[in-house]
Design a protein around this motif. Structure first.
Motif, PDB file in Angstrom:
ATOM      1  N   SER A 114      39.362  44.707  45.594  1.00 33.10           N
ATOM      2  CA  SER A 114      39.069  44.504  44.420  1.00 33.10           C
ATOM      3  C   SER A 114      40.317  43.723  43.775  1.00 33.10           C
ATOM      4  O   SER A 114      41.459  43.926  44.196  1.00 33.10           O
ATOM      5  CB  SER A 114      39.000  45.794  43.623  1.00 33.10           C
ATOM      6  OG  SER A 114      38.856  45.646  42.117  1.00 33.10           O
ATOM      7  N   ILE A 115      40.195  43.135  42.858  1.00 34.12           N
ATOM      8  CA  ILE A 115      41.285  42.363  41.808  1.00 34.12           C
ATOM      9  C   ILE A 115      41.390  43.378  40.416  1.00 34.12           C
ATOM     10  O   ILE A 115      42.434  42.787  39.979  1.00 34.12           O
ATOM     11  CB  ILE A 115      40.925  40.851  41.507  1.00 34.12           C
ATOM     12  CG1 ILE A 115      39.523  40.807  40.837  1.00 34.12           C
ATOM     13  CG2 ILE A 115      40.948  40.148  42.967  1.00 34.12           C
ATOM     14  CD1 ILE A 115      39.378  41.144  39.523  1.00 34.12           C
ATOM     15  N   LEU A 116      40.741  44.417  40.218  1.00 35.91           N
ATOM     16  CA  LEU A 116      40.831  45.142  39.277  1.00 35.91           C
ATOM     17  C   LEU A 116      42.144  46.148  39.274  1.00 35.91           C
ATOM     18  O   LEU A 116      42.218  46.622  40.305  1.00 35.91           O
ATOM     19  CB  LEU A 116      39.649  45.890  38.921  1.00 35.91           C
ATOM     20  CG  LEU A 116      38.368  45.144  38.697  1.00 35.91           C
ATOM     21  CD1 LEU A 116      37.063  45.813  38.651  1.00 35.91           C
ATOM     22  CD2 LEU A 116      38.335  44.354  37.243  1.00 35.91           C
ATOM     23  N   THR A 117      42.806  46.219  38.145  1.00 36.76           N
ATOM     24  CA  THR A 117      43.858  46.924  38.080  1.00 36.76           C
ATOM     25  C   THR A 117      43.347  48.297  37.442  1.00 36.76           C
ATOM     26  O   THR A 117      44.258  49.516  37.458  1.00 36.76           O
ATOM     27  CB  THR A 117      44.987  46.331  37.346  1.00 36.76           C
ATOM     28  OG1 THR A 117      44.662  46.125  36.182  1.00 36.76           O
ATOM     29  CG2 THR A 117      45.491  45.349  38.023  1.00 36.76           C
ATOM     30  N   ASP A 118      42.416  48.247  36.563  1.00 40.23           N
ATOM     31  CA  ASP A 118      41.763  49.398  35.790  1.00 40.23           C
ATOM     32  C   ASP A 118      40.226  49.428  35.744  1.00 40.23           C
ATOM     33  O   ASP A 118      39.640  48.900  35.081  1.00 40.23           O
ATOM     34  CB  ASP A 118      42.193  49.255  34.544  1.00 40.23           C
ATOM     35  CG  ASP A 118      41.828  50.577  33.717  1.00 40.23           C
ATOM     36  OD1 ASP A 118      41.589  51.565  34.117  1.00 40.23           O
ATOM     37  OD2 ASP A 118      42.125  50.653  32.479  1.00 40.23           O
ATOM     38  N   VAL A 119      39.655  50.053  36.939  1.00 40.98           N
ATOM     39  CA  VAL A 119      38.351  50.241  37.266  1.00 40.98           C
ATOM     40  C   VAL A 119      37.576  50.690  35.887  1.00 40.98           C
ATOM     41  O   VAL A 119      36.568  50.265  35.428  1.00 40.98           O
ATOM     42  CB  VAL A 119      37.874  50.968  38.351  1.00 40.98           C
ATOM     43  CG1 VAL A 119      36.727  50.976  38.800  1.00 40.98           C
ATOM     44  CG2 VAL A 119      38.601  50.084  39.611  1.00 40.98           C
ATOM     45  N   GLU A 120      38.131  51.959  35.438  1.00 40.63           N
ATOM     46  CA  GLU A 120      37.476  52.808  34.380  1.00 40.63           C
ATOM     47  C   GLU A 120      37.319  51.889  33.143  1.00 40.63           C
ATOM     48  O   GLU A 120      36.601  52.403  32.177  1.00 40.63           O
ATOM     49  CB  GLU A 120      38.336  53.778  34.235  1.00 40.63           C
ATOM     50  CG  GLU A 120      38.416  54.981  35.252  1.00 40.63           C
ATOM     51  CD  GLU A 120      39.214  56.164  35.128  1.00 40.63           C
ATOM     52  OE1 GLU A 120      39.280  56.687  34.215  1.00 40.63           O
ATOM     53  OE2 GLU A 120      39.928  56.638  36.157  1.00 40.63           O
ATOM     54  N   ALA A 121      38.120  50.703  32.875  1.00 47.02           N
ATOM     55  CA  ALA A 121      38.096  50.055  31.641  1.00 47.02           C
ATOM     56  C   ALA A 121      36.488  49.289  31.841  1.00 47.02           C
ATOM     57  O   ALA A 121      36.052  48.718  30.746  1.00 47.02           O
ATOM     58  CB  ALA A 121      39.016  49.001  31.520  1.00 47.02           C
ATOM     59  N   LEU A 122      36.075  48.898  32.629  1.00 48.01           N
ATOM     60  CA  LEU A 122      34.604  48.201  32.901  1.00 48.01           C
ATOM     61  C   LEU A 122      33.657  49.106  32.021  1.00 48.01           C
ATOM     62  O   LEU A 122      33.701  50.379  32.371  1.00 48.01           O
ATOM     63  CB  LEU A 122      34.068  48.328  34.326  1.00 48.01           C
ATOM     64  CG  LEU A 122      34.813  46.944  34.978  1.00 48.01           C
ATOM     65  CD1 LEU A 122      36.132  46.871  35.292  1.00 48.01           C
ATOM     66  CD2 LEU A 122      34.154  46.313  36.423  1.00 48.01           C
ATOM     67  N   SER A 123      32.592  48.378  31.799  1.00 49.48           N
ATOM     68  CA  SER A 123      31.346  49.132  31.248  1.00 49.48           C
ATOM     69  C   SER A 123      30.443  50.017  32.299  1.00 49.48           C
ATOM     70  O   SER A 123      30.502  49.712  33.439  1.00 49.48           O
ATOM     71  CB  SER A 123      30.705  48.298  30.313  1.00 49.48           C
ATOM     72  OG  SER A 123      29.917  47.269  31.210  1.00 49.48           O
ATOM     73  N   HIS A 124      29.673  50.881  31.786  1.00 51.79           N
ATOM     74  CA  HIS A 124      28.714  51.474  32.625  1.00 51.79           C
ATOM     75  C   HIS A 124      27.726  50.350  33.527  1.00 51.79           C
ATOM     76  O   HIS A 124      27.461  50.466  34.542  1.00 51.79           O
ATOM     77  CB  HIS A 124      27.820  52.616  31.901  1.00 51.79           C
ATOM     78  CG  HIS A 124      28.826  53.576  31.645  1.00 51.79           C
ATOM     79  ND1 HIS A 124      29.352  53.766  30.633  1.00 51.79           N
ATOM     80  CD2 HIS A 124      28.965  54.755  32.446  1.00 51.79           C
ATOM     81  CE1 HIS A 124      30.108  54.968  30.344  1.00 51.79           C
ATOM     82  NE2 HIS A 124      29.925  55.718  31.549  1.00 51.79           N
TER      83      HIS A 124
END
Length: 479
Positions: A114-124
């Motif tokens: 993944s390139i994401l640093t904060d997965v929890e910031a994504l929408s459901h």
């Protein structure tokens, strides 16, 4: 080259991906994410319409051969990736299209990098799409199409061979459509069973669905920044068991279902898969205990991480970057071995490793006893020369791609451990590597060029290299 039938297959793929956009749309509506739901609904409608229009083109010839099969599979996966990245950009969760493309290719190829640093910031809605992409790519979208559509006779085997992982693919039942349907039935039932067991352990429904999708596809996209570490030991054990089970050759489950237990037990690959898993768990546990770890806790943690890496799932409950060097070295070895052929796992595959070792033993024996004739066998049956030849060709191509990829990403300036395990993690569809790309890291710091190199590696690894390489061969496009 039968371009018409290839175009028609791509039309089916686009239309099917449009349908696959609907679950994230529903998820967005349930969680009140109306903007995201609207994006997925519009893209779903466009995909269904565009795919339908492409399919209106009639093909004068409905049969196709291996060449068309490879090209259709490779182009279908590229098309799915290009379209599948769009929702991330339009919803604003991943503004860069390159990063969005990296994320969805990682999802569809069941890599989990993944390139994401904060997965929890994504929408459901986007979290579900990431995890759902694992489930779609795990068994293969074209295998799904074969399961539900009455396509042309025996030539459809070329599609299944091109998309299904392993040195050889055969029919479990007389008809290809029945084989594909049976594979997906087993896949679906196991996924539902895992969801039920996760719910029993107190995991929320949304979390259970996402993690079951990630486990089934052996992909490993988590919906929490700490992956699986924040869940209970029971839930971690359930996921450990199912990661292992989804790494088993699905032919084994077919034999069990039709009560051919002897045939199931005769499968050498499954036996060695179990032996390698247990051996790795034992050795790494000893290494951790010797370094001061507690026995019970070490066994549970190591079993999870070994199952995750060996099946190329990529979930994490611990940062194995901090483990002793021997343990890390063994984990890197497991990255290359991978799971069984005919499973949703990646890597070189246990069956190929066995074939290579059998070849070495045969050559050594012939050097000592030149007149002795030895036949390579698997499960008590002689291996066809074409299978052995394709395994050797794949290994050579694999090594070349690995070296070239490693050289291309080196200018980014990262340490060799990061570079080496980045290529290993993407080409083997694993997800995490070591150092910067370890279980607590990500691939966001790589340059655009490096990301495209690693995206190619993910696609090549999932499709077992040959379909992607066929696209670049001049003879492919000649009449």
């Amino acid at each position: 080259m039968n371009y018409s039938i290839i175009l028609k297959i791509i039309g089916w793929v686009i239309q099917l991906e449009g349908i696959f956009f609907l679950p994230p749309a529903v998820t967005g509506l349930i969680f009140g994410e109306y903007n995201d739901a609207f994006v997925y609904l519009i893209l779903g409608a466009c995909g269904i319409l565009l795919g339908g229009l492409i399919r209106l083109h009639k093909s004068p010839k409905t049969t196709f051969f291996a060449r068309e099969g490879f090209v259709a599979v490779a182009l279908s996966w590229i098309t799915m990736s290009i379209i599948g990245a769009v929702p991330f950009v339009l919803t604003g969760d991943i503004p860069s299209y390159t990063d969005a493309l990296f994320e969805i290719i990682s999802g569809l190829t069941t890599t989990g990098s993944s390139i994401l640093t904060d997965v929890e910031a994504l929408s459901h809605a986007n979290l579900l799409w990431r995890s759902f992409s694992h489930w779609i790519g795990g068994m293969g979208v074209l295998v799904f199409i074969l399961a539900i559509l009455p396509m042309t006779g025996g030539s459809t085997m070329n599609l299944m061979k091109a998309e299904s992982p392993g040195p050889s693919v055969g029919k479990l039942v007389p008809k290809i459509q029945q084989t594909a349907f049976l594979l997906y039935a087993i896949y679906l039932v196991m996924t539902i069973l895992e969801i039920i067991l996760l719910l029993t352990g107190g995991m929320p429904l949304f979390d259970s669905i996402c993690h079951a999708f990630g486990t089934a596809g052996t992909g490993g996209f988590g919906i929490k920044n700490d992956s699986i570490a924040g869940y209970s030991v029971y839930l971690q054990i359930v996921i450990t068991v199912f990661m292992f089970l989804f790494g088993v050759n699905f032919t084994f489950y077919y034999y069990i279902l039709v009560r051919k237990v002897k045939d199931a037990l005769r499968m050498e690959e499954v036996r060695w898969y179990l032996i390698i898993f247990l051996s790795a768990v034992t050795l790494i546990t000893i290494s951790l205990v010797a370094a001061g770890g507690k026995l019970g806790e070490s066994i549970q943690t190591v079993a999870f991480q070994v199952a995750s890496i060996m099946t190329t799932t990529g979930f994490a409950t611990a940062d194995f970057n901090l483990w002793p060097q021997f343990a890390k070295g063994l984990m890197v070895c497991l990255m290359f071995i991978g799971a069984c052929a005919g499973s949703t796992g990646g890597g070189i595959k246990v069956s190929r490793i066995m074939i290579y070792l059998k070849q070495v033993r045969k050559e050594l024996t012939q050097q000592i006893h030149p007149k002795r004739i030895r036949v390579l066998k698997m499960d008590g049956k002689a291996l066809e020369h074409s299978v052995v030849h394709s395994c050797n060709a794949l290994l050579m191509t694999y090594i070349v791609i690995f070296i070239v990829s490693l050289l291309l990403i080196c200018p980014d300036g990262f340490d060799m451990t990061t570079n080496f395990t980045s290529v290993a993690a993407t080409l083997n569809n694993i997800g995490p590597g070591l150092n910067i790309v370890g279980p607590t890291g990500n691939f966001s710091e790589f340059s655009v060029l490096s990301k495209f190199v690693l995206m190619f590696d993910m696609l090549a690894g999932r499709l077992e290299i040959i379909p992607m390489m066929v696209l670049f061969h001049p003879a492919t496009w000649k009449k």
